[in-house]
Design an enzyme around this catalytic site. Structure first.
Site: not given
Ligand code: CFM
Ligand code: HCA
Length: 540
Positions: A59, A62, A93, A193
């Site tokens: 969401c 998150a 995370r 974001h």
């Molecule tokens: Fe960029 Fe990602 Fe994301 Fe990320 Fe992550 Fe991710 Fe995420 Mo999990 S590089 S910031 S550090 S889009 S692993 S592939 S899904 S938290 S929002």
């Molecule tokens: C997020 C965080 C997450 C979840 C990872 C997962 C991460 O999306 O809120 O599903 O294992 O990287 O910690 O993407």
């Protein structure tokens, strides 16, 4: 060609859609495309998930609280909401941190929440929020407190911005700012974001003009130090003599953000989560941005070269070549050992908004092919590439973007590179605006699937039987019970760093172990045990 043993991709696509009711099938068909790198097909992305489909997505809260602000060590991140939203976001995370000294502030291990109860949902929670801010302030005297709204806050209309302002004025020496990142906003983490970028830009960036020196000053955007990735990139930058002013936001401090407008270049690792910040910093402070990728040894070398080219400094360019020459032999030695065991193996990647693309490079270095991949919440430019979709506009997820683009003092903040200089660099081969998306880098006939559903992943695995599947924690054990190893590309399981040269070597070794372990063959996949299969039909 390994892929010849599979049915052709259009048959696979049909199989994936067959079980859905017609309306669902029609919608999902637009998100499942057969790639052609020569003529990139349009992919449906960043749209609402079909209710009832098991999505991998998270969401807005998150994306804002967990992803962008989470890795900053000295901001107290206070969640306004029921305790579950805090508890389930508490240290999940693997963003690592390294305070400057043992006494250095580090609030990452804490879980701050207003613990909203039914009473606050009915009568309002602003009073409780003020108390919580006061309590955090009295206990820790932090430099800053961020307030994160969870779903009920938006529904009952608590004004976190007004409360933040009031408490900022009352306390005097603590920067307090709110984020309207209620989970339901937008269609995924992506909206979060954007909200995070806007508020950090509005309330923090530009507050400290101190010039801390350094000949080549950059900010690293969209690098969150998962498994220590940022530490490895910092090691390389250091070795090359490039100064890192701020990191958004792996192992960062609020002062780095405040001072970040003094840098000469923004380099972006994860474009999806931080492009808004880059655009706003360019508009207001004249700092150009450029996409880099430190996942993969070749990509790391290329990224260092791109940075050096931007500064047009012979000494820096020579130093970067020296560093690459020093780092590469160890990488090559490991690849030549592992390659014969990994060559020709097949991977699938369904992750986030950038890694499903970036990690294909690392697999390619091991001779492994990515048959199918997709993002959870990427946008069309993440798939199709900036070359294909030029001048992509910042999405208008949030309304105040124009207001944020106020121009800074033009005497102090001149464009670091004029349009003419950038055009000259482009003519010489460095187009800082250019970046590839996932699809131009994938083979013809690969299946690109946005916001893959649980059913579709199971079916894909059954049809393709890949040697490795990359996704997150929700997928991990389901996939492994099918006899296919799953590498978490979010948390790296317990491994990492995977960035830079050292990271690439760590990754090669981990993948070798996973795809060559014989344990997977001992598992009986559900489709191998026909007896226990229960046929389900969707309600139409
Ligand atoms: Fe960029 Fe990602 Fe994301 Fe990320 Fe992550 Fe991710 Fe995420 Mo999990 S590089 S910031 S550090 S889009 S692993 S592939 S899904 S938290 S929002
Ligand atoms: C997020 C965080 C997450 C979840 C990872 C997962 C991460 O999306 O809120 O599903 O294992 O990287 O910690 O993407």
């Amino acid at each position: 060609e390994s892929r010849n043993k599979y049915p052709d991709p259009s048959t696979i696509k049909e199989e994936l859609l067959k079980k859905y009711p017609p309306k669902v099938a029609k919608k999902r068909a637009k998100a499942i495309v057969i790639n052609d790198p020569e003529e990139i097909p349009q992919v449906q992305a960043n749209t609402r998930t079909i209710p009832g489909i098991i999505t991998q997505r998270g969401c807005s809260y998150a994306g804002c609280k967990g992803v962008v602000l989470g890795p900053t060590r000295d901001i107290v991140n206070l969640v306004h909401g029921p305790i579950g939203c805090s508890f389930y976001a508490w240290l999940t995370r693997r963003n690592q941190t390294r305070p400057d000294s043992p006494e250095g502030e580090n609030y990452m291990t804490y879980c701050f929440s207003t613990d909203m109860q039914e009473e606050h949902v009915v009568f309002g929670g602003e009073k409780k929020l003020k108390q919580a801010i006061q309590e955090a302030y009295d206990l820790f005297h932090p430099k800053a407190i961020g307030i994160f709204s969870t779903c009920p806050v938006g529904l009952i209309g608590d004004d976190v911005h007004a409360v933040s302002k009031e408490m900022r004025e009352k306390l005097g020496d603590c920067n307090i700012f709110g984020f309207s990142c209620e989970g339901y906003k937008g269609v995924s983490q992506s909206a979060g974001h954007h909200i995070a970028n806007n508020q950090v830009f509005k309330h923090v960036v530009g507050l400290d003009d101190t010039d801390n020196g350094g000949k080549f000053k950059i900010n690293m955007l969209g690098e969150y130090n998962i498994g220590g990735d940022a530490f490895e990139i910092e090691r390389l930058l250091d070795k090359c003599g490039i100064t890192l002013v701020a990191s958004f936001s792996g192992n960062s401090t609020i002062n780095q953000f405040e001072n970040s407008h003094t840098a000469d270049l923004n380099v972006i690792m994860c474009h999806r989560s931080i492009n808004y910040m880059a655009e706003m910093m360019e508009t207001k402070y004249g700092i150009p941005w450029m996409k880099v990728n430190f996942i993969g040894a070749e990509s790391s070398a290329k990224s260092l070269r791109r940075i050096a080219r931007y500064f047009e400094d012979d000494e820096l360019m020579a130093r970067v070549e020296e560093v690459i020459a020093e780092e590469m032999p160890a990488v090559d030695a490991i690849i030549s050992d592992i390659y014969p065991r990994t060559k020709g193996k097949l991977a699938m990647l369904f992750v986030g908004g950038s890694r499903a693309h970036h990690y294909q490079e690392l697999f390619a270095e091991l001779g492994m092919e990515t048959l199918s991949a997709g993002y959870e919440f990427g946008h069309r430019d993440d798939y199709e590439g900036r070359k294909v979709i030029p001048n992509i506009k910042i999405d208008a997820d949030t309304k105040n973007i124009e207001e944020l683009k106020v121009t800074a003092d033009p005497d102090k903040f001149k464009p670091r590179r004029t349009e003419e200089e950038l055009a000259k660099l482009k003519a010489e081969g460095l187009d800082i605006r250019e970046y590839e998306g996932m699809m131009p880098d994938m083979k013809s006939g690969s299946l690109v699937i946005d916001d893959i559903s649980h059913y579709e992943s199971e079916k894909l695995i059954e049809l393709y039987k890949p040697d490795i599947f990359c996704a997150g924690i929700k997928e991990k054990y389901v996939v492994q019970k099918m006899g296919v190893p799953l590498k978490q590309l979010h948390s790296y399981d317990y491994g990492g760093p995977y960035a830079g040269f050292t990271g690439a070597m760590n990754f090669y070794k981990d993948i070798d172990r996973m795809v060559n372990s014989r344990v997977w063959k001992l598992i009986q996949a559900p489709w191998e045990d026909v007896q226990s299969e229960l046929e389900a039909t969707y309600v139409t």
